[in-house]
Design a protein around this motif. Structure first.
Motif, mmCIF file in Angstrom:
data_model
loop_
_atom_site.group_PDB
_atom_site.id
_atom_site.type_symbol
_atom_site.label_atom_id
_atom_site.label_comp_id
_atom_site.label_asym_id
_atom_site.label_seq_id
_atom_site.Cartn_x
_atom_site.Cartn_y
_atom_site.Cartn_z
ATOM 1 N N LYS A 119 -83.949 5.472 10.659
ATOM 2 C CA LYS A 119 -84.403 4.328 11.440
ATOM 3 C C LYS A 119 -83.235 3.677 12.177
ATOM 4 C CE LYS A 119 -88.818 4.276 10.783
ATOM 5 N NZ LYS A 119 -89.760 4.397 11.924
ATOM 6 N N ILE A 120 -82.079 3.618 11.534
ATOM 7 C CA ILE A 120 -80.895 3.052 12.191
ATOM 8 C C ILE A 120 -80.546 3.874 13.424
ATOM 9 C CG2 ILE A 120 -78.440 2.549 11.941
ATOM 10 C CD1 ILE A 120 -78.937 2.043 8.977
ATOM 11 N N ARG A 121 -80.590 5.196 13.273
ATOM 12 C CA ARG A 121 -80.285 6.060 14.420
ATOM 13 C C ARG A 121 -81.322 5.885 15.526
ATOM 14 N NH1 ARG A 121 -78.407 9.500 10.168
ATOM 15 N NH2 ARG A 121 -80.499 10.372 9.857
ATOM 16 N N GLU A 122 -82.590 5.683 15.130
ATOM 17 C CA GLU A 122 -83.644 5.475 16.124
ATOM 18 C C GLU A 122 -83.412 4.168 16.889
ATOM 19 O OE1 GLU A 122 -88.541 5.046 16.247
ATOM 20 O OE2 GLU A 122 -87.530 5.751 14.424
ATOM 21 N N VAL A 123 -82.995 3.134 16.166
ATOM 22 C CA VAL A 123 -82.715 1.846 16.803
ATOM 23 C C VAL A 123 -81.549 1.981 17.776
ATOM 24 C CG1 VAL A 123 -81.778 -0.462 16.380
ATOM 25 C CG2 VAL A 123 -83.663 0.387 14.976
ATOM 26 N N ILE A 124 -80.498 2.658 17.367
ATOM 27 C CA ILE A 124 -79.328 2.839 18.238
ATOM 28 C C ILE A 124 -79.704 3.631 19.491
ATOM 29 C CG2 ILE A 124 -77.074 3.967 18.408
ATOM 30 C CD1 ILE A 124 -76.615 3.185 15.480
ATOM 31 N N ALA A 125 -80.511 4.676 19.314
ATOM 32 C CA ALA A 125 -80.955 5.463 20.469
ATOM 33 C C ALA A 125 -81.759 4.596 21.434
ATOM 34 C CB ALA A 125 -81.797 6.652 19.996
ATOM 35 N N HIS A 126 -82.606 3.725 20.896
ATOM 36 C CA HIS A 126 -83.378 2.806 21.736
ATOM 37 C C HIS A 126 -82.446 1.878 22.502
ATOM 38 C CE1 HIS A 126 -86.760 0.162 22.856
ATOM 39 N NE2 HIS A 126 -85.908 -0.819 22.641
ATOM 40 N N GLU A 128 -79.297 2.397 23.334
ATOM 41 C CA GLU A 128 -78.550 3.139 24.355
ATOM 42 C C GLU A 128 -79.423 3.418 25.569
ATOM 43 O OE1 GLU A 128 -77.317 6.482 22.085
ATOM 44 O OE2 GLU A 128 -75.462 5.535 21.364
ATOM 45 N N GLU A 129 -80.710 3.638 25.331
ATOM 46 C CA GLU A 129 -81.620 3.918 26.435
ATOM 47 C C GLU A 129 -81.867 2.683 27.294
ATOM 48 O OE1 GLU A 129 -86.265 5.386 27.165
ATOM 49 O OE2 GLU A 129 -85.358 5.488 25.160
ATOM 50 N N HIS A 130 -81.952 1.504 26.642
ATOM 51 C CA HIS A 130 -82.303 0.277 27.367
ATOM 52 C C HIS A 130 -81.106 -0.628 27.633
ATOM 53 C CE1 HIS A 130 -86.174 1.614 25.681
ATOM 54 N NE2 HIS A 130 -86.713 1.003 26.728
ATOM 55 N N GLY A 131 -79.948 -0.260 27.113
ATOM 56 C CA GLY A 131 -78.743 -1.038 27.401
ATOM 57 C C GLY A 131 -78.547 -2.264 26.540
ATOM 58 N N ARG A 132 -79.421 -2.494 25.575
ATOM 59 C CA ARG A 132 -79.273 -3.650 24.689
ATOM 60 C C ARG A 132 -80.186 -3.484 23.478
ATOM 61 N NH1 ARG A 132 -82.741 -8.701 27.174
ATOM 62 N NH2 ARG A 132 -84.637 -7.552 27.706
ATOM 63 N N LEU A 133 -79.929 -4.320 22.470
ATOM 64 C CA LEU A 133 -80.762 -4.311 21.265
ATOM 65 C C LEU A 133 -81.304 -5.714 21.041
ATOM 66 C CD1 LEU A 133 -78.846 -2.130 18.626
ATOM 67 C CD2 LEU A 133 -81.048 -1.663 19.674
ATOM 68 N N ARG A 134 -82.608 -5.848 21.173
ATOM 69 C CA ARG A 134 -83.244 -7.128 20.898
ATOM 70 C C ARG A 134 -83.794 -7.132 19.473
ATOM 71 N NH1 ARG A 134 -87.719 -8.424 25.105
ATOM 72 N NH2 ARG A 134 -88.521 -6.504 24.172
ATOM 73 N N VAL A 135 -83.827 -8.330 18.895
ATOM 74 C CA VAL A 135 -84.345 -8.466 17.528
ATOM 75 C C VAL A 135 -85.779 -7.965 17.450
ATOM 76 C CG1 VAL A 135 -84.920 -10.101 15.696
ATOM 77 C CG2 VAL A 135 -82.812 -10.393 17.007
ATOM 78 N N LEU A 136 -86.585 -8.312 18.450
ATOM 79 C CA LEU A 136 -87.991 -7.898 18.441
ATOM 80 C C LEU A 136 -88.120 -6.377 18.465
ATOM 81 C CD1 LEU A 136 -90.976 -8.612 18.555
ATOM 82 C CD2 LEU A 136 -90.783 -8.778 21.044
ATOM 83 N N ILE A 141 -89.365 -1.275 15.586
ATOM 84 C CA ILE A 141 -88.999 0.086 15.181
ATOM 85 C C ILE A 141 -88.957 0.219 13.665
ATOM 86 C CG2 ILE A 141 -87.135 1.800 15.221
ATOM 87 C CD1 ILE A 141 -86.436 0.760 18.017
ATOM 88 N N LEU A 142 -88.460 -0.806 13.003
ATOM 89 C CA LEU A 142 -88.342 -0.753 11.544
ATOM 90 C C LEU A 142 -89.664 -1.035 10.848
ATOM 91 C CD1 LEU A 142 -84.959 -2.645 10.903
ATOM 92 C CD2 LEU A 142 -85.348 -0.188 11.165
ATOM 93 N N GLY A 143 -90.633 -1.544 11.585
ATOM 94 C CA GLY A 143 -91.876 -1.997 10.966
ATOM 95 C C GLY A 143 -92.567 -0.986 10.087
ATOM 96 N N GLY A 144 -92.600 0.287 10.486
ATOM 97 C CA GLY A 144 -93.311 1.280 9.686
ATOM 98 C C GLY A 144 -92.406 2.129 8.844
ATOM 99 N N GLY A 145 -91.132 1.784 8.742
ATOM 100 C CA GLY A 145 -90.209 2.689 8.071
ATOM 101 C C GLY A 145 -89.577 2.181 6.812
ATOM 102 N N GLU A 146 -90.144 1.134 6.208
ATOM 103 C CA GLU A 146 -89.559 0.637 4.967
ATOM 104 C C GLU A 146 -89.969 1.532 3.809
ATOM 105 O OE1 GLU A 146 -89.389 -4.056 6.195
ATOM 106 O OE2 GLU A 146 -90.943 -3.329 4.864
ATOM 107 N N GLU A 147 -89.157 1.520 2.770
ATOM 108 C CA GLU A 147 -89.297 2.505 1.706
ATOM 109 C C GLU A 147 -90.309 2.098 0.634
ATOM 110 O OE1 GLU A 147 -85.229 2.575 0.514
ATOM 111 O OE2 GLU A 147 -84.844 4.422 1.606
ATOM 112 N N GLY A 148 -90.653 3.114 -0.158
ATOM 113 C CA GLY A 148 -91.358 3.023 -1.436
ATOM 114 C C GLY A 148 -92.326 1.886 -1.636
#
Length: 393
Positions: A119-126, A128-136, A141-148
């Motif tokens: 998920k971290i790599r997915e966030v970073i890729a996002h 890099e694609e959009h030029g910034r990282l917003r909290v939203l 992106i993390l919404g469906g990827g939490e564990e156990g």
């Protein structure tokens, strides 16, 4: 190894006495860490990593409970915030260069610090694609990827219907939304405190730290605590109902709104006083853990709250306000005269000539016509009819 040459400032000695830390060497080490933390200044991505590293080193010198007290007393950092920065240093080291390149904010990294690597790599890729990282974006992106256990607890949450399902969604929103609001306010408070510790508050630099986050926190507050205010006028959009004026939460909302609008900040000379005497006390009151925290401002709430029409008055809003005023202000003078003239003209021409009673949807406000005496009015109407061009059937 020789004796330490570090001299503990007398102003800070009482902190260690209250904490029961008597070892001079330990005090020296902790003071060096506190000095490093204070010198960091503005929280860039790189400085967030450094802060986490300094805190990790200091935490290794003290038991957990004592460390929490020390970091709050000596560094003005809430224990929860300190541990968030420590998690960044411990868990995101492999992504340091990527996140620095993206200028990731502390809040973004707080979210990522406990996320799975994919998920971290997915966030970073996002980013890099959009030029910034917003909290939203990160939260989405993390919404469906939490564990156990989180997956188990929330697996069918968004599929449960009816009032029961809605109550479950509201419970999660209230719990997690409140946590995020508190974290965001803590980050804003810490950024302001760091700025105030400097010889001069750099207005633009502080704005880059807190402006966007203040807007997020205000939206979170409204989402958590305000109802939707419908409007019968179809030209307008529904909006969050406002906190009652002259109340403390109205001041909190107004403070966040002002923090989120850099152009409304006081001038640089007045900025430190505003931040220290108004903003910090209000924000700290809003996240206080006391059962009934005391309102910190001596100034009355009524004077603190700005009227709705004084805030965010866009050109479109001003035009709409002018329109509303125009539709009502002239009706007792010129509009009434026009109506009576139209009726007289229509009777005199047998209905062949009329005066339109339609009003423009957007018309400028006019100066009210002076009242006419009855005789003057009759003469005016007769002159207008006499001067009208002849109409043949």
């Amino acid at each position: 190894m020789g004796a330490s040459k570090f001299v503990l400032p007398a102003a800070f000695a009482h902190h260690y006495e209250k904490l029961g830390i008597a070892d001079p060497a330990l005090r020296d080490q902790l003071e060096i860490a506190a000095g490093n933390i204070s010198d960091l200044g503005r929280r860039t991505t790189e400085q967030s990593y450094l802060l986490g590293e300094y805190l990790v080193a200091a935490s290794g010198l003290l038991p957990d409970g004592l460390f929490d007290k020390w970091v709050k007393r000596r560094c003005s950092l809430a224990a929860r915030t300190a541990r968030a920065y420590m998690s960044v240093a411990r868990n995101l080291g492999d992504y340091r260069d990527d996140l620095v390149d993206l200028s990731a904010s502390p809040t973004v990294m707080f979210h990522l610090a406990h996320a799975p690597h994919d998920k971290i790599r997915e966030v970073i890729a996002h980013g890099e694609e959009h030029g910034r990282l917003r909290v939203l974006d990160v939260k989405t992106i993390l919404g469906g990827g939490e564990e156990g256990k989180v997956k188990t607890a929330r697996g069918n949450l968004h599929g449960a219907g009816g009032v029961t399902g809605l109550k479950a969604l509201i419970a999660v929103k209230t719990r997690d939304g409140l946590k995020m609001f508190v974290v965001h306010i803590e980050v804003i408070v810490q950024a302001i405190k760091v700025a105030l510790e400097q010889k001069r508050v750099i207005k633009e630099a502080l704005a880059r730290e807190v402006e966007d986050l203040a807007r997020v926190a205000r939206m979170e507050l409204e989402s958590l605590a305000q109802f939707v205010e419908p409007d019968s006028d179809l030209r307008r959009h529904p909006r969050s109902a406002q906190f009652p004026k002259e109340t403390e939460w109205a001041v909190v909302n107004e403070t966040l709104q002002k923090l989120g609008l850099f152009d409304t900040w006081p001038k640089s000379k007045e900025l430190p006083g505003w931040l220290r005497d108004e903003v910090l006390p209000v924000l700290e009151w809003s996240i206080s853990k006391e059962r009934k925290p005391k309102w910190p401002l001596a100034q009355s709430v009524e004077k603190m709250v700005v009227a709705d029409d004084e805030i965010e008055q866009t050109p479109e809003a001003e035009e709409e306000q002018d329109t509303d005023q125009a539709e009502t202000s002239g009706e007792t003078g010129l509009d009434r005269l026009t109506e009576r003239f139209g009726e007289t003209l229509e009777r005199a021409t047998g209905g062949l000539m009329v005066v339109s009673r339609e009003t423009s949807k957007v018309r400028k406000q006019v100066v009210a016509a002076p009242p006419l005496a009855a005789d003057d009015l009759n003469e005016t109407l007769q002159d207008e009819v006499a001067s009208a061009p002849a109409v043949t059937a």
